[in-house]
Design a protein around this motif. Structure first.
Motif, PDB file in Angstrom:
ATOM      1  N   ALA A  30       1.112  -1.263  -0.091  1.00  0.00           N
ATOM      2  CA  ALA A  30       0.010   0.053   0.059  1.00  0.00           C
ATOM      3  C   ALA A  30       0.809   1.194  -0.040  1.00  0.00           C
ATOM      4  N   ARG A  31       1.990   1.155   0.850  1.00  0.00           N
ATOM      5  CA  ARG A  31       2.778   2.373   0.696  1.00  0.00           C
ATOM      6  C   ARG A  31       3.452   2.610  -0.884  1.00  0.00           C
ATOM      7  N   PHE A  32       3.907   1.608  -1.306  1.00  0.00           N
ATOM      8  CA  PHE A  32       4.437   1.643  -2.612  1.00  0.00           C
ATOM      9  C   PHE A  32       3.532   2.022  -3.436  1.00  0.00           C
ATOM     10  N   LEU A  33       2.104   1.439  -3.751  1.00  0.00           N
ATOM     11  CA  LEU A  33       1.037   2.194  -4.583  1.00  0.00           C
ATOM     12  C   LEU A  33       0.787   3.474  -4.242  1.00  0.00           C
ATOM     13  N   GLY A  34       1.000   4.235  -3.099  1.00  0.00           N
ATOM     14  CA  GLY A  34       0.811   5.584  -2.948  1.00  0.00           C
ATOM     15  C   GLY A  34       1.922   6.601  -3.128  1.00  0.00           C
ATOM     16  N   THR A  35       3.014   5.837  -3.999  1.00  0.00           N
ATOM     17  CA  THR A  35       4.184   6.831  -4.357  1.00  0.00           C
ATOM     18  C   THR A  35       3.888   7.242  -5.517  1.00  0.00           C
ATOM     19  N   GLY A  36       4.754   8.414  -6.039  1.00  0.00           N
ATOM     20  CA  GLY A  36       5.082   8.745  -7.249  1.00  0.00           C
ATOM     21  C   GLY A  36       5.829   7.679  -8.060  1.00  0.00           C
ATOM     22  N   ARG A  37       6.684   6.870  -7.485  1.00  0.00           N
ATOM     23  CA  ARG A  37       7.451   5.983  -7.943  1.00  0.00           C
ATOM     24  C   ARG A  37       6.441   5.040  -8.682  1.00  0.00           C
ATOM     25  N   PHE A  38       5.370   4.609  -8.080  1.00  0.00           N
ATOM     26  CA  PHE A  38       4.668   3.462  -8.809  1.00  0.00           C
ATOM     27  C   PHE A  38       4.096   4.144  -9.858  1.00  0.00           C
ATOM     28  N   ILE A  39       3.479   5.351  -9.791  1.00  0.00           N
ATOM     29  CA  ILE A  39       2.816   5.869 -10.914  1.00  0.00           C
ATOM     30  C   ILE A  39       3.819   6.124 -11.952  1.00  0.00           C
ATOM     31  N   VAL A  40       4.948   6.493 -11.980  1.00  0.00           N
ATOM     32  CA  VAL A  40       5.939   6.309 -12.974  1.00  0.00           C
ATOM     33  C   VAL A  40       6.138   5.050 -13.733  1.00  0.00           C
ATOM     34  N   TRP A  41       6.386   3.983 -12.768  1.00  0.00           N
ATOM     35  CA  TRP A  41       6.732   2.757 -13.368  1.00  0.00           C
ATOM     36  C   TRP A  41       5.320   2.267 -14.119  1.00  0.00           C
ATOM     37  N   MET A  42       4.168   2.538 -13.371  1.00  0.00           N
ATOM     38  CA  MET A  42       2.777   1.864 -14.149  1.00  0.00           C
ATOM     39  C   MET A  42       2.702   2.739 -15.525  1.00  0.00           C
ATOM     40  N   THR A  43       2.996   4.007 -15.697  1.00  0.00           N
ATOM     41  CA  THR A  43       2.964   4.646 -16.847  1.00  0.00           C
ATOM     42  C   THR A  43       4.162   4.151 -17.684  1.00  0.00           C
ATOM     43  N   LEU A  44       5.195   3.834 -17.381  1.00  0.00           N
ATOM     44  CA  LEU A  44       6.226   3.256 -18.273  1.00  0.00           C
ATOM     45  C   LEU A  44       5.723   1.902 -18.953  1.00  0.00           C
ATOM     46  N   ILE A  45       5.295   1.004 -18.080  1.00  0.00           N
ATOM     47  CA  ILE A  45       4.773  -0.174 -18.382  1.00  0.00           C
ATOM     48  C   ILE A  45       3.868  -0.166 -19.529  1.00  0.00           C
ATOM     49  N   ILE A  46       2.798   0.666 -19.133  1.00  0.00           N
ATOM     50  CA  ILE A  46       1.546   0.664 -20.037  1.00  0.00           C
ATOM     51  C   ILE A  46       2.166   1.100 -21.401  1.00  0.00           C
ATOM     52  N   ILE A  47       3.097   2.312 -21.510  1.00  0.00           N
ATOM     53  CA  ILE A  47       3.628   2.843 -22.804  1.00  0.00           C
ATOM     54  C   ILE A  47       4.556   1.937 -23.568  1.00  0.00           C
ATOM     55  N   VAL A  48       5.384   0.990 -22.922  1.00  0.00           N
ATOM     56  CA  VAL A  48       5.998   0.028 -23.609  1.00  0.00           C
ATOM     57  C   VAL A  48       4.934  -0.988 -23.841  1.00  0.00           C
ATOM     58  N   TRP A  49       4.081  -1.227 -23.173  1.00  0.00           N
ATOM     59  CA  TRP A  49       3.165  -2.387 -23.548  1.00  0.00           C
ATOM     60  C   TRP A  49       2.282  -1.998 -24.859  1.00  0.00           C
ATOM     61  N   VAL A  50       1.666  -0.877 -24.846  1.00  0.00           N
ATOM     62  CA  VAL A  50       0.984  -0.153 -25.970  1.00  0.00           C
ATOM     63  C   VAL A  50       2.272  -0.087 -27.278  1.00  0.00           C
ATOM     64  N   LEU A  51       3.131   0.357 -27.175  1.00  0.00           N
ATOM     65  CA  LEU A  51       4.124   0.627 -28.137  1.00  0.00           C
ATOM     66  C   LEU A  51       4.574  -0.845 -28.915  1.00  0.00           C
ATOM     67  N   TRP A  52       4.735  -1.833 -27.980  1.00  0.00           N
ATOM     68  CA  TRP A  52       5.265  -2.906 -28.244  1.00  0.00           C
ATOM     69  C   TRP A  52       4.293  -3.823 -29.005  1.00  0.00           C
ATOM     70  N   ASN A  53       2.956  -3.556 -28.817  1.00  0.00           N
ATOM     71  CA  ASN A  53       1.711  -4.245 -29.312  1.00  0.00           C
ATOM     72  C   ASN A  53       1.362  -3.445 -30.593  1.00  0.00           C
ATOM     73  N   ILE A  54       1.732  -2.468 -30.845  1.00  0.00           N
ATOM     74  CA  ILE A  54       1.437  -1.692 -32.029  1.00  0.00           C
ATOM     75  C   ILE A  54       2.727  -1.751 -33.370  1.00  0.00           C
ATOM     76  N   PHE A  55       3.789  -1.643 -32.604  1.00  0.00           N
ATOM     77  CA  PHE A  55       5.015  -1.282 -33.758  1.00  0.00           C
ATOM     78  C   PHE A  55       5.939  -2.808 -33.805  1.00  0.00           C
ATOM     79  N   ALA A  56       5.658  -3.710 -32.927  1.00  0.00           N
ATOM     80  CA  ALA A  56       6.496  -4.963 -32.780  1.00  0.00           C
ATOM     81  C   ALA A  56       5.947  -5.774 -34.004  1.00  0.00           C
ATOM     82  N   PRO A  57       6.858  -6.768 -34.566  1.00  0.00           N
ATOM     83  CA  PRO A  57       6.326  -7.608 -35.593  1.00  0.00           C
ATOM     84  C   PRO A  57       5.303  -8.417 -35.232  1.00  0.00           C
ATOM     85  N   GLU A  58       4.478  -8.676 -36.345  1.00  0.00           N
ATOM     86  CA  GLU A  58       3.148  -9.293 -36.082  1.00  0.00           C
ATOM     87  C   GLU A  58       3.182 -10.595 -35.159  1.00  0.00           C
ATOM     88  N   HIS A  59       4.200 -11.413 -35.331  1.00  0.00           N
ATOM     89  CA  HIS A  59       4.146 -12.697 -34.691  1.00  0.00           C
ATOM     90  C   HIS A  59       4.795 -12.400 -33.158  1.00  0.00           C
TER      91      HIS A  59
END
Length: 192
Positions: free
Chosen positions: A52-81
């Motif tokens: 709960a302490r980790f979820l309430g920090t800015g570090r969590f928000i930054v990591w979550m944002t980075l993971i979502i950005i990488v997820w979306v970019l990978w699934n848009i620009f990575a090769p189809e397979h």
């Protein structure tokens, strides 16, 4: 033979069924099998507070944002397979829902534990305040008793004023003309 039958009849009771043997009170019970796994609630509570302490920090928000950005970019620009979640990103939505479904109860558990600690702290503070008030009232009564006692005690200033009053009274009572005995004493004193 008849004694054995009576013992058997007394152990079976009136219905003729066998009773389970009595458990001994001087021996611990055998551990029961449990369907659910056992866990230490205190350790689990500490773990939930850390999360709960980790979820309430800015570090969590930054990591979550980075993971979502990488997820979306990978699934848009990575090769189809190599893509694992196509455009509507249903798997990403599922993962975020799963994370939220675990985060909410963990945060609530951490808040409940904090409420319990706060309740204990407030109770201790209340008891300490009651003791402080009782001590203050006792000291107030003692100071009042000392003041009352000092009101009856002769102080240095009061003794001085009484002595000055007595000297004035003696001066007023002394006659204007000195006695003959006083003159003789004064004459001897001036000669010496």
């Amino acid at each position: 033979m008849a004694g054995d039958e009576r013992a058997k009849a007394s152990s079976t009771g009136s219905s003729g069924l066998m009773r389970p043997p009595r458990t001994r009170l001087d021996q611990p019970r055998a551990p029961r099998r449990r369907l659910l796994p056992e866990y230490d609630p205190e350790a689990f509570g500490r773990f939930s507070e850390r999360i709960a302490r980790f979820l309430g920090t800015g570090r969590f928000i930054v990591w979550m944002t980075l993971i979502i950005i990488v997820w979306v970019l990978w699934n848009i620009f990575a090769p189809e397979h190599l893509r694992f979640d196509q455009y509507p990103f249903i798997f990403l939505t599922l993962m975020l829902s799963l994370q939220a479904s675990y985060a909410a109860p963990l945060i609530l558990l951490a808040q409940n534990r904090q409420d319990d600690r706060d309740r204990v702290t407030h109770e201790q503070d209340r008891k300490q305040n009651e003791r402080s008030i009782a001590d203050t009232e006792y000291l107030t009564r003692e100071i009042a008793a000392l003041r009352m006692g000092l009101g009856e005690v002769a102080t240095r200033d009061w003794i001085r004023s009484e002595l000055q009053d007595m000297v004035k009274d003696m001066d007023e009572r002394r006659p204007a003309f000195p006695d003959e005995s006083d003159e003789g004493d004064r004459g001897r004193a001036t000669r010496a």
